[in-house]
Design a protein around this motif. Sequence first.
Motif, PDB file in Angstrom:
ATOM      1  N   TYR A   3      -7.373  -3.170  15.145  1.00 47.21           N
ATOM      2  CA  TYR A   3      -6.213  -3.113  14.280  1.00 47.21           C
ATOM      3  C   TYR A   3      -6.422  -2.056  13.239  1.00 47.21           C
ATOM      4  CZ  TYR A   3      -5.062  -7.053  16.870  1.00 47.21           C
ATOM      5  OH  TYR A   3      -4.776  -7.859  17.923  1.00 47.21           O
ATOM      6  N   PRO A   4      -5.471  -1.145  13.144  1.00 45.33           N
ATOM      7  CA  PRO A   4      -5.634  -0.016  12.247  1.00 45.33           C
ATOM      8  C   PRO A   4      -5.827  -0.469  10.817  1.00 45.33           C
ATOM      9  CG  PRO A   4      -3.374  -0.208  13.027  1.00 45.33           C
ATOM     10  CD  PRO A   4      -4.180  -1.193  13.794  1.00 45.33           C
ATOM     11  N   GLY A   5      -6.792   0.189  10.180  1.00 44.34           N
ATOM     12  CA  GLY A   5      -6.909   0.036   8.737  1.00 44.34           C
ATOM     13  C   GLY A   5      -7.247  -1.348   8.264  1.00 44.34           C
ATOM     14  N   TYR A   6      -8.016  -2.134   9.061  1.00 39.58           N
ATOM     15  CA  TYR A   6      -8.377  -3.443   8.538  1.00 39.58           C
ATOM     16  C   TYR A   6      -9.847  -3.654   8.725  1.00 39.58           C
ATOM     17  CZ  TYR A   6      -8.748  -8.101   7.211  1.00 39.58           C
ATOM     18  OH  TYR A   6      -9.130  -9.222   6.531  1.00 39.58           O
ATOM     19  N   PRO A   7     -10.605  -4.008   7.752  1.00 35.74           N
ATOM     20  CA  PRO A   7     -10.089  -4.106   6.393  1.00 35.74           C
ATOM     21  C   PRO A   7     -10.057  -2.710   5.783  1.00 35.74           C
ATOM     22  CG  PRO A   7     -12.362  -4.872   6.548  1.00 35.74           C
ATOM     23  CD  PRO A   7     -11.964  -4.413   7.903  1.00 35.74           C
ATOM     24  N   PRO A   8      -9.219  -2.494   4.778  1.00 35.45           N
ATOM     25  CA  PRO A   8      -9.112  -1.159   4.217  1.00 35.45           C
ATOM     26  C   PRO A   8     -10.434  -0.772   3.588  1.00 35.45           C
ATOM     27  CG  PRO A   8      -8.016  -2.765   2.853  1.00 35.45           C
ATOM     28  CD  PRO A   8      -8.419  -3.462   4.096  1.00 35.45           C
ATOM     29  N   THR A   9     -10.734   0.522   3.615  1.00 34.34           N
ATOM     30  CA  THR A   9     -11.957   0.947   2.962  1.00 34.34           C
ATOM     31  C   THR A   9     -11.769   0.717   1.478  1.00 34.34           C
ATOM     32  OG1 THR A   9     -10.920   3.077   3.065  1.00 34.34           O
ATOM     33  CG2 THR A   9     -12.685   2.670   4.621  1.00 34.34           C
ATOM     34  N   GLY A  10     -12.876   0.633   0.798  1.00 32.73           N
ATOM     35  CA  GLY A  10     -12.733   0.504  -0.638  1.00 32.73           C
ATOM     36  C   GLY A  10     -12.669  -0.915  -1.129  1.00 32.73           C
ATOM     37  N   TYR A  11     -12.830  -1.904  -0.213  1.00 38.63           N
ATOM     38  CA  TYR A  11     -12.963  -3.255  -0.734  1.00 38.63           C
ATOM     39  C   TYR A  11     -14.264  -3.303  -1.514  1.00 38.63           C
ATOM     40  CZ  TYR A  11      -9.352  -6.015   1.499  1.00 38.63           C
ATOM     41  OH  TYR A  11      -8.180  -6.589   1.859  1.00 38.63           O
ATOM     42  N   PRO A  12     -14.301  -4.031  -2.593  1.00 31.57           N
ATOM     43  CA  PRO A  12     -15.563  -4.129  -3.325  1.00 31.57           C
ATOM     44  C   PRO A  12     -16.598  -4.854  -2.461  1.00 31.57           C
ATOM     45  CG  PRO A  12     -13.931  -5.632  -4.215  1.00 31.57           C
ATOM     46  CD  PRO A  12     -13.232  -4.783  -3.191  1.00 31.57           C
ATOM     47  N   PRO A  13     -17.897  -4.600  -2.704  1.00 34.59           N
ATOM     48  CA  PRO A  13     -18.916  -5.275  -1.915  1.00 34.59           C
ATOM     49  C   PRO A  13     -18.925  -6.758  -2.247  1.00 34.59           C
ATOM     50  CG  PRO A  13     -19.891  -4.147  -3.775  1.00 34.59           C
ATOM     51  CD  PRO A  13     -18.436  -3.778  -3.769  1.00 34.59           C
ATOM     52  N   PHE A  14     -19.638  -7.518  -1.418  1.00 31.50           N
ATOM     53  CA  PHE A  14     -19.714  -8.947  -1.677  1.00 31.50           C
ATOM     54  C   PHE A  14     -20.317  -9.227  -3.044  1.00 31.50           C
ATOM     55  CE2 PHE A  14     -20.104  -8.668   2.842  1.00 31.50           C
ATOM     56  CZ  PHE A  14     -19.294  -9.688   3.268  1.00 31.50           C
ATOM     57  N   PRO A  15     -19.724 -10.064  -3.836  1.00 30.86           N
ATOM     58  CA  PRO A  15     -20.424 -10.510  -5.032  1.00 30.86           C
ATOM     59  C   PRO A  15     -21.394 -11.600  -4.582  1.00 30.86           C
ATOM     60  CG  PRO A  15     -18.310 -11.568  -4.869  1.00 30.86           C
ATOM     61  CD  PRO A  15     -18.419 -10.633  -3.673  1.00 30.86           C
ATOM     62  N   GLY A  16     -22.296 -12.031  -5.463  1.00 32.51           N
ATOM     63  CA  GLY A  16     -23.188 -13.125  -5.073  1.00 32.51           C
ATOM     64  C   GLY A  16     -22.377 -14.397  -5.051  1.00 32.51           C
ATOM     65  N   TYR A  17     -21.995 -14.833  -3.873  1.00 33.48           N
ATOM     66  CA  TYR A  17     -21.110 -15.990  -3.787  1.00 33.48           C
ATOM     67  C   TYR A  17     -21.634 -16.921  -2.739  1.00 33.48           C
ATOM     68  CZ  TYR A  17     -16.939 -18.616  -2.715  1.00 33.48           C
ATOM     69  OH  TYR A  17     -16.048 -19.617  -2.502  1.00 33.48           O
ATOM     70  N   PRO A  18     -21.983 -18.143  -2.976  1.00 37.52           N
ATOM     71  CA  PRO A  18     -21.842 -18.798  -4.278  1.00 37.52           C
ATOM     72  C   PRO A  18     -23.008 -18.420  -5.191  1.00 37.52           C
ATOM     73  CG  PRO A  18     -22.828 -20.288  -2.729  1.00 37.52           C
ATOM     74  CD  PRO A  18     -22.556 -19.011  -1.993  1.00 37.52           C
ATOM     75  N   PRO A  19     -22.976 -18.871  -6.431  1.00 32.40           N
ATOM     76  CA  PRO A  19     -24.039 -18.534  -7.356  1.00 32.40           C
ATOM     77  C   PRO A  19     -25.383 -18.944  -6.771  1.00 32.40           C
ATOM     78  CG  PRO A  19     -22.303 -19.812  -8.445  1.00 32.40           C
ATOM     79  CD  PRO A  19     -21.945 -19.712  -7.004  1.00 32.40           C
ATOM     80  N   TYR A 172       5.478   1.408   5.393  1.00 28.41           N
ATOM     81  CA  TYR A 172       5.388   1.743   3.968  1.00 28.41           C
ATOM     82  C   TYR A 172       4.215   2.636   3.594  1.00 28.41           C
ATOM     83  CZ  TYR A 172       8.681  -2.103   4.025  1.00 28.41           C
ATOM     84  OH  TYR A 172       9.752  -2.905   4.321  1.00 28.41           O
ATOM     85  N   GLY A 173       3.353   2.934   4.574  1.00 28.96           N
ATOM     86  CA  GLY A 173       2.198   3.776   4.267  1.00 28.96           C
ATOM     87  C   GLY A 173       1.270   3.117   3.263  1.00 28.96           C
ATOM     88  N   LYS A 174       1.323   1.786   3.203  1.00 32.80           N
ATOM     89  CA  LYS A 174       0.459   1.062   2.271  1.00 32.80           C
ATOM     90  C   LYS A 174      -0.265  -0.034   3.031  1.00 32.80           C
ATOM     91  CE  LYS A 174       1.928   0.075  -1.826  1.00 32.80           C
ATOM     92  NZ  LYS A 174       2.716  -0.559  -2.897  1.00 32.80           N
ATOM     93  N   ASP A 175      -1.346  -0.494   2.421  1.00 34.19           N
ATOM     94  CA  ASP A 175      -2.103  -1.541   3.076  1.00 34.19           C
ATOM     95  C   ASP A 175      -1.643  -2.910   2.599  1.00 34.19           C
ATOM     96  OD1 ASP A 175      -4.548  -3.405   3.391  1.00 34.19           O
ATOM     97  OD2 ASP A 175      -4.919  -1.694   4.699  1.00 34.19           O
ATOM     98  N   LEU A 176      -1.188  -3.752   3.533  1.00 39.65           N
ATOM     99  CA  LEU A 176      -0.674  -5.077   3.181  1.00 39.65           C
ATOM    100  C   LEU A 176      -1.718  -5.915   2.444  1.00 39.65           C
ATOM    101  CD1 LEU A 176       1.420  -7.374   3.321  1.00 39.65           C
ATOM    102  CD2 LEU A 176       0.573  -7.903   5.617  1.00 39.65           C
ATOM    103  N   ILE A 177      -2.957  -5.865   2.910  1.00 36.38           N
ATOM    104  CA  ILE A 177      -4.007  -6.684   2.292  1.00 36.38           C
ATOM    105  C   ILE A 177      -4.240  -6.272   0.841  1.00 36.38           C
ATOM    106  CG2 ILE A 177      -6.411  -7.453   2.473  1.00 36.38           C
ATOM    107  CD1 ILE A 177      -4.512  -8.346   4.752  1.00 36.38           C
ATOM    108  N   LYS A 178      -4.262  -4.942   0.612  1.00 30.25           N
ATOM    109  CA  LYS A 178      -4.454  -4.472  -0.771  1.00 30.25           C
ATOM    110  C   LYS A 178      -3.298  -4.920  -1.651  1.00 30.25           C
ATOM    111  CE  LYS A 178      -7.512  -0.504  -1.001  1.00 30.25           C
ATOM    112  NZ  LYS A 178      -7.576   0.867  -0.513  1.00 30.25           N
ATOM    113  N   ASP A 179      -2.086  -4.834  -1.116  1.00 31.18           N
ATOM    114  CA  ASP A 179      -0.914  -5.260  -1.884  1.00 31.18           C
ATOM    115  C   ASP A 179      -0.988  -6.761  -2.206  1.00 31.18           C
ATOM    116  OD1 ASP A 179       0.040  -2.722  -1.839  1.00 31.18           O
ATOM    117  OD2 ASP A 179       2.032  -3.238  -1.079  1.00 31.18           O
ATOM    118  N   LEU A 180      -1.363  -7.554  -1.206  1.00 30.75           N
ATOM    119  CA  LEU A 180      -1.459  -8.996  -1.428  1.00 30.75           C
ATOM    120  C   LEU A 180      -2.547  -9.315  -2.454  1.00 30.75           C
ATOM    121  CD1 LEU A 180      -1.101 -10.259   2.262  1.00 30.75           C
ATOM    122  CD2 LEU A 180       0.451 -10.843   0.393  1.00 30.75           C
ATOM    123  N   LYS A 181      -3.675  -8.605  -2.335  1.00 34.66           N
ATOM    124  CA  LYS A 181      -4.779  -8.848  -3.280  1.00 34.66           C
ATOM    125  C   LYS A 181      -4.346  -8.579  -4.716  1.00 34.66           C
ATOM    126  CE  LYS A 181      -9.155  -7.581  -2.761  1.00 34.66           C
ATOM    127  NZ  LYS A 181     -10.013  -8.767  -2.790  1.00 34.66           N
TER     128      LYS A 181
END
Length: 429
Positions: A3-19, A172-181
């Motif tokens: 699937y094109p463009g999923y996940p979009p580049t530029g998602y932040p890396p994993f935070p330490g989750y859970p603590p 729309y030339g935009k990423d749905l996931i980024k918009d939802l986030k």
Amino acid sequence: MSYPGYPPTGYPPFPGYPPAGQESSFPPPGQYPYSSGFPPVGGGAYPPAPSGGYPGSGGYPAPGGYPAPGGYPGAPQPGGAPSYPAGGFPGGQIPSQYPGGQAPYPSQAAAMTQGSQGTIRPAANFDAMRDAEILRKAMKGFGTDEQAIVDIVANRSNDQRQKIKAAFKTMYGKDLIKDLKSELSGNMEELILALFMPATYYDAWSLRNAMKGAGTQERVLIEILCTRTNQEIREIVRCYQSEFGRDLEKDIRSDTSGHFERLLVSMCQGNRDENQNVNHQLAQEDAQRLYQAGEGRLGTDESCFNMILATRSFPQLKATMEAYSRMANRDLLSSVGREFSGNVESGLKTILQCALNRPAFFAERLYYSMKGAGTDDSTLVRIVVTRSEIDLVQIKQIFSQMYQKTLGTMIASDTSGDYRRLLLAIVGQ
């Protein structure tokens, strides 16, 4: 296909989750203290899967239909993974007993029916472009129309959601996931992102997340690796490599140790026998071997348990458990509880519970994700999303039998807002 463009580049890396330091064991050592097996009911234990074999007449999906071959969308494009909200797991551990010490297990899963066992089915007259347009309008302007978002995502199959995502980008030339986030936050964001991940990718993502950073969420590794079919596991291993550039087995080796490590490495192979015919002679021999390896000797021969539980088909294991009860006059689950402890005990019990009744295993996990103070939202989201097109109908039926309340009632009293609305829409309340 990807699937094109999923996940979009530029998602932040994993935070330490859970603590760090939280959720490091599944369940906490000494979790299932039942002497009579798991858990006590009249005289039975785990509810048996419907009679008439497995699959077929019971509610388990027909052979090969779990999921339909080729039903998982291919791995998405590389580019990292979404970050989930930090601090989601409550510090509170699962209580070690059912209220009153008695678990209301159904004696049999009589209510099972054939046909699709998912609460989400593909929408008829599906139009990806129309859906993309509705979502765009829902997010545009002042505020966000969450109800419109809920109506769409809860009523489309995962495959259809992938098509909506592709249509959105085309239109729309935009990423749905980024918009939802950017419009959502917290648990609602986590739930929506999970729904928009291809199923295999979501499992691979969850495993990666469970091992990343300090501490390991062993219960997540157990829940995924000990319950999936061979085909699902092989796809997860491939996706893990292509998405995260890492070898799943290597990560498991470096994050776990001892008999638990060996059990998970065995699971990673995706080589369990899947022949649905039961060999009763073999079940008898295996029961004898397990008894000799555990109860019948001083100490435990762990490799014998690993070999049998990792290679035999689920129907074969169920027959072995029945033979074991007749021969040893006690339940194999309770023998595992006496011979093992910690994560390897949980892993072995999970395999046996799946052999008896997979939906009951997930029903129990859902119950404990909400019982007591705080909610383990990640587990709640993961099970509701991953089972929504497979066996959530059965999980709901068994949940009501086991706990005398519906899954919907418990979700409604434990969650709030749009997050609650969307969860209830998925479970079909």
